[in-house]
Scaffold this motif. Structure first.
Motif, PDB file in Angstrom:
ATOM      1  N   HIS A  52       0.838  -1.207   0.000  1.00 59.33           N
ATOM      2  CA  HIS A  52       0.000   0.000   0.000  1.00 59.33           C
ATOM      3  C   HIS A  52       0.874   1.260   0.000  1.00 59.33           C
ATOM      4  N   VAL A  53       1.932   1.217   0.780  1.00 61.22           N
ATOM      5  CA  VAL A  53       2.850   2.370   0.836  1.00 61.22           C
ATOM      6  C   VAL A  53       3.602   2.485  -0.486  1.00 61.22           C
ATOM      7  N   GLN A  54       4.012   1.357  -1.024  1.00 60.08           N
ATOM      8  CA  GLN A  54       4.705   1.365  -2.323  1.00 60.08           C
ATOM      9  C   GLN A  54       3.818   2.001  -3.396  1.00 60.08           C
ATOM     10  N   ASN A  55       2.544   1.627  -3.395  1.00 59.80           N
ATOM     11  CA  ASN A  55       1.604   2.202  -4.367  1.00 59.80           C
ATOM     12  C   ASN A  55       1.526   3.726  -4.208  1.00 59.80           C
ATOM     13  N   TRP A  56       1.521   4.189  -2.955  1.00 55.33           N
ATOM     14  CA  TRP A  56       1.476   5.649  -2.702  1.00 55.33           C
ATOM     15  C   TRP A  56       2.721   6.346  -3.263  1.00 55.33           C
ATOM     16  N   ILE A  57       3.877   5.771  -2.961  1.00 60.21           N
ATOM     17  CA  ILE A  57       5.141   6.391  -3.417  1.00 60.21           C
ATOM     18  C   ILE A  57       5.182   6.405  -4.952  1.00 60.21           C
ATOM     19  N   GLU A  58       4.773   5.298  -5.560  1.00 57.70           N
ATOM     20  CA  GLU A  58       4.766   5.250  -7.035  1.00 57.70           C
ATOM     21  C   GLU A  58       3.821   6.303  -7.604  1.00 57.70           C
ATOM     22  N   CYS A  59       2.688   6.501  -6.920  1.00 57.70           N
ATOM     23  CA  CYS A  59       1.717   7.497  -7.403  1.00 57.70           C
ATOM     24  C   CYS A  59       2.215   8.921  -7.178  1.00 57.70           C
ATOM     25  N   ILE A  60       2.987   9.147  -6.134  1.00 55.86           N
ATOM     26  CA  ILE A  60       3.584  10.489  -5.952  1.00 55.86           C
ATOM     27  C   ILE A  60       4.472  10.795  -7.159  1.00 55.86           C
ATOM     28  N   ARG A  61       5.180   9.759  -7.634  1.00 56.89           N
ATOM     29  CA  ARG A  61       6.059   9.958  -8.804  1.00 56.89           C
ATOM     30  C   ARG A  61       5.254  10.122 -10.101  1.00 56.89           C
ATOM     31  N   SER A  62       4.238   9.267 -10.268  1.00 57.63           N
ATOM     32  CA  SER A  62       3.511   9.242 -11.555  1.00 57.63           C
ATOM     33  C   SER A  62       2.371  10.256 -11.608  1.00 57.63           C
ATOM     34  N   ARG A  63       2.033  10.856 -10.461  1.00 61.76           N
ATOM     35  CA  ARG A  63       0.892  11.789 -10.313  1.00 61.76           C
ATOM     36  C   ARG A  63      -0.431  11.097 -10.640  1.00 61.76           C
ATOM     37  N   LYS A  64      -0.514   9.822 -10.317  1.00 62.84           N
ATOM     38  CA  LYS A  64      -1.775   9.114 -10.534  1.00 62.84           C
ATOM     39  C   LYS A  64      -2.479   8.896  -9.192  1.00 62.84           C
ATOM     40  N   ASP A  65      -3.792   8.651  -9.265  1.00 56.73           N
ATOM     41  CA  ASP A  65      -4.524   8.387  -8.036  1.00 56.73           C
ATOM     42  C   ASP A  65      -4.136   7.019  -7.476  1.00 56.73           C
ATOM     43  N   PRO A  66      -3.889   6.941  -6.175  1.00 57.47           N
ATOM     44  CA  PRO A  66      -3.521   5.654  -5.590  1.00 57.47           C
ATOM     45  C   PRO A  66      -4.702   4.692  -5.473  1.00 57.47           C
ATOM     46  N   ILE A  67      -4.415   3.518  -4.965  1.00 62.17           N
ATOM     47  CA  ILE A  67      -5.428   2.446  -4.953  1.00 62.17           C
ATOM     48  C   ILE A  67      -6.563   2.718  -3.955  1.00 62.17           C
ATOM     49  N   CYS A  68      -6.290   3.509  -2.920  1.00 64.46           N
ATOM     50  CA  CYS A  68      -7.388   3.884  -2.007  1.00 64.46           C
ATOM     51  C   CYS A  68      -7.497   5.405  -1.925  1.00 64.46           C
ATOM     52  N   PRO A  69      -8.135   6.009  -2.931  1.00 65.72           N
ATOM     53  CA  PRO A  69      -8.239   7.475  -2.960  1.00 65.72           C
ATOM     54  C   PRO A  69      -9.251   8.000  -1.944  1.00 65.72           C
ATOM     55  N   VAL A  70      -9.301   9.327  -1.828  1.00 69.03           N
ATOM     56  CA  VAL A  70     -10.159   9.960  -0.811  1.00 69.03           C
ATOM     57  C   VAL A  70     -11.632   9.578  -0.934  1.00 69.03           C
ATOM     58  N   GLU A  71     -12.111   9.380  -2.150  1.00 68.68           N
ATOM     59  CA  GLU A  71     -13.536   9.040  -2.305  1.00 68.68           C
ATOM     60  C   GLU A  71     -13.833   7.695  -1.634  1.00 68.68           C
ATOM     61  N   THR A  72     -12.885   6.769  -1.749  1.00 67.92           N
ATOM     62  CA  THR A  72     -13.060   5.454  -1.120  1.00 67.92           C
ATOM     63  C   THR A  72     -12.970   5.578   0.399  1.00 67.92           C
ATOM     64  N   GLY A  73     -11.982   6.353   0.854  1.00 67.71           N
ATOM     65  CA  GLY A  73     -11.838   6.561   2.299  1.00 67.71           C
ATOM     66  C   GLY A  73     -13.078   7.208   2.886  1.00 67.71           C
ATOM     67  N   ARG A  74     -13.600   8.173   2.161  1.00 71.31           N
ATOM     68  CA  ARG A  74     -14.797   8.893   2.632  1.00 71.31           C
ATOM     69  C   ARG A  74     -16.019   7.965   2.687  1.00 71.31           C
ATOM     70  N   LEU A  75     -16.217   7.171   1.631  1.00 73.49           N
ATOM     71  CA  LEU A  75     -17.417   6.328   1.577  1.00 73.49           C
ATOM     72  C   LEU A  75     -17.389   5.273   2.692  1.00 73.49           C
ATOM     73  N   THR A  76     -16.243   4.651   2.877  1.00 73.96           N
ATOM     74  CA  THR A  76     -16.159   3.606   3.905  1.00 73.96           C
ATOM     75  C   THR A  76     -16.354   4.218   5.287  1.00 73.96           C
ATOM     76  N   ALA A  77     -15.721   5.361   5.518  1.00 74.40           N
ATOM     77  CA  ALA A  77     -15.869   6.011   6.831  1.00 74.40           C
ATOM     78  C   ALA A  77     -17.328   6.385   7.055  1.00 74.40           C
ATOM     79  N   LEU A  78     -17.988   6.853   6.002  1.00 73.20           N
ATOM     80  CA  LEU A  78     -19.401   7.237   6.135  1.00 73.20           C
ATOM     81  C   LEU A  78     -20.248   6.039   6.596  1.00 73.20           C
ATOM     82  N   TYR A  79     -20.032   4.882   5.983  1.00 72.93           N
ATOM     83  CA  TYR A  79     -20.800   3.698   6.389  1.00 72.93           C
ATOM     84  C   TYR A  79     -20.573   3.393   7.874  1.00 72.93           C
ATOM     85  N   THR A  80     -19.317   3.446   8.302  1.00 65.53           N
ATOM     86  CA  THR A  80     -19.050   3.047   9.692  1.00 65.53           C
ATOM     87  C   THR A  80     -19.569   4.109  10.670  1.00 65.53           C
ATOM     88  N   HIS A  81     -19.393   5.384  10.334  1.00 66.91           N
ATOM     89  CA  HIS A  81     -19.933   6.427  11.225  1.00 66.91           C
ATOM     90  C   HIS A  81     -21.461   6.352  11.283  1.00 66.91           C
TER      91      HIS A  81
END
Ligand SMILES: NC(=O)c1ccc[n+]([C@@H]2O[C@H](COP(=O)([O-])OP(=O)(O)OC[C@H]3O[C@@H](n4cnc5c(N)ncnc54)[C@H](O)[C@@H]3O)[C@@H](O)[C@H]2O)c1
Length: 420
Positions: free
Chosen positions: A345-374
């Motif tokens: 997961h960290v490797q994917n983040w570092i690679e995306c910092i270099r490539s400027r691509k969205d990582p495998i768990c972007p904010v929309e995913t983090g937000r949706l999952t957190a919303l369900y649990t909250h």
């Protein structure tokens, strides 16, 4: 946004260019994430920041041992943001700080790895999505199971229809730590701890060890208990199987603190939540203070299809076929062993910092999952069945539930305001 899509027109960096990180919140998981990042080529820790000087001193030594160079040390994250040499930050603070620090980092032009749950409220998650997109930052949310090959393969297996029609996902997490620490009296703030800065936007209160390092998770001002702490990892998988991108049709829940009266906790020790989805049901269950669970596993997911059930947790997965006339309904009995996946997961983040691509768990995913649990917690706290209006961003005319969408920040901290 879809993982892999371009985040910004910022320059793509080659593998030879150094990425300089800062870690904010160094005691536990944050340092684990930093350790994984330092295994990647051309990554350096430029700074550590913590409000507890003893944690900071220990992690300074640990970091220098790993990379041979001492990072800068900070006790105020705002100074980290001013340092133009820092490309990206890891946020390993308790949940109530995630939103403010993440948005400050985005505004300062830094990429972010923010631990899960993305924030301690639905309202803060909404702001974080806007900030990441407005400032074109590469933001990875710490739901590392998305990077796990056995999780990915299980999803592929199920999406290919091998279980038959998938109608229900049972999700559970029974852990002893969910009942918190034994109750102890308040005491003076320990030397070297900036407790006011630990509290930050949360309400003022006197110092108590049972709601400080590690154990803050069981208090509403800082965390959401087992369902947001472990729950986001597992609920993420319950949603990912059908690539859910919508908020739940409705949420009904029950929960209480029935037991462990000598332990300090506000979040529920016993809880069940039922999520009505468009074409299936997700049921969440936790019994804190217990370590046994369904299928003899303390935590996991059971995906129940017409032809078989797929059982999974971090140890691996297996398929248990339904029987018809004494014969398995599906011939193939697939299984795969698992593992921990912070490194990928960290490797994917570092690679995306270099490539400027969205990582495998972007904010929309983090937000949706957190919303369900909250929403599970809010349904119990307000004793109501909830429907989220994703346009108005509220629970309709349910005033009690609406009152729990966004915390009130304690002065001088202010909820970040910006035009998206
Ligand atoms: N992805 C995972 O598997 C996983 C596992 C464990 C924890 N986590 C997440 O990691 C985060 C940290 O959890 P933890 O168990 O390491 O907590 P912890 O209490 O052990 O550590 C938090 C650290 O943050 C520091 N801190 C608090 N406020 C700060 C501030 N304003 N500035 C700088 N430092 C500050 C504390 O002093 C402490 O050192 C949480 O969000 C948690 O949910 C994720």
């Amino acid at each position: 946004m879809i993982p892999g899509s371009f985040v910004s027109a910022a320059p793509i960096r080659s593998a030879n260019e150094k990425i300089r990180l800062a870690l904010i919140g160094c005691r536990g998981m944050g340092f684990g994430i930093l350790e994984q990042a330092l295994k990647q080529p051309n990554v350096e820790c430029a700074a550590l920041c913590d409000i507890d000087e003893s944690v900071l001193a220990r992690r300074m030594i640990d970091t220098e041992k790993i990379q041979g160079i001492a990072p800068l040390d900070y006790t105020d994250f705002r100074k980290v943001m001013e340092n133009k040499d820092i490309d990206a930050v890891i946020i390993g603070t308790p949940d109530h700080w995630h939103c403010y620090i993440m948005i400050a980092a985005c505004e300062a032009g830094k990429d972010v790895y923010v631990e899960k749950p993305m924030a301690n409220s639905i309202g803060e998650c909404e702001l974080m999505v806007k900030a990441a997109r407005k400032y074109n930052r590469v933001v990875q949310v710490g739901q590392q199971q998305r990077s796990g090959p056995h999780w990915q393969n299980a999803m592929e297996y199920m999406r290919s229809g091998k279980l038959g029609q998938l109608r229900k996902v049972q999700v559970w997490a029974n852990f002893n730590y969910g009942v918190g620490q034994p109750i102890v009296p308040d005491e003076p703030v320990p030397a070297g701890v900036d407790f006011n800065m630990w509290l930050g936007p949360a309400p003022h209160r006197s110092f108590n060890r049972s709601r400080f390092h590690g154990s803050w998770r069981m208090f509403w001002d800082y965390g959401g208990g087992l369902i947001t702490d472990w729950g986001v990892h597992l609920m993420d998988m319950a949603l990912w199987v059908k690539n859910v991108d919508y908020t739940p049709v409705s949420v009904a829940a029950s929960g209480a603190n029935f037991s462990f009266k000598n332990n300090a906790h506000e979040t529920f020790d016993t809880m069940s939540v039922s999520y009505q989805m468009k074409d299936y049901i997700i049921n969440w269950d936790h019994v804190a203070g217990a370590q046994n669970g369904p299928w003899n596993k303390s935590y996991g997911l059971a995906y129940i299809g017409n032809d078989a059930t797929l059982l999974i947790n971090r140890d691996g997965w297996e398929v248990i076929p339904e029987k018809e006339n004494g014969k398995n309904k599906i011939p193939e009995v697939a299984k795969q062993s698992g593992g921990e996946h912070h490194q990928q997961h960290v490797q994917n983040w570092i690679e995306c910092i270099r490539s400027r691509k969205d990582p495998i768990c972007p904010v929309e995913t983090g937000r949706l999952t957190a919303l369900y649990t909250h929403m599970g917690n809010i349904a119990v706290r307000t004793q109501s069945q909830l429907k989220w209006n994703d346009v108005a961003k509220n629970f309709g005319n349910n005033a009690a539930a609406n009152g729990l969408i966004m915390p009130k920040y304690r002065a001088p901290w202010k909820i970040p305001v910006f035009e998206s």
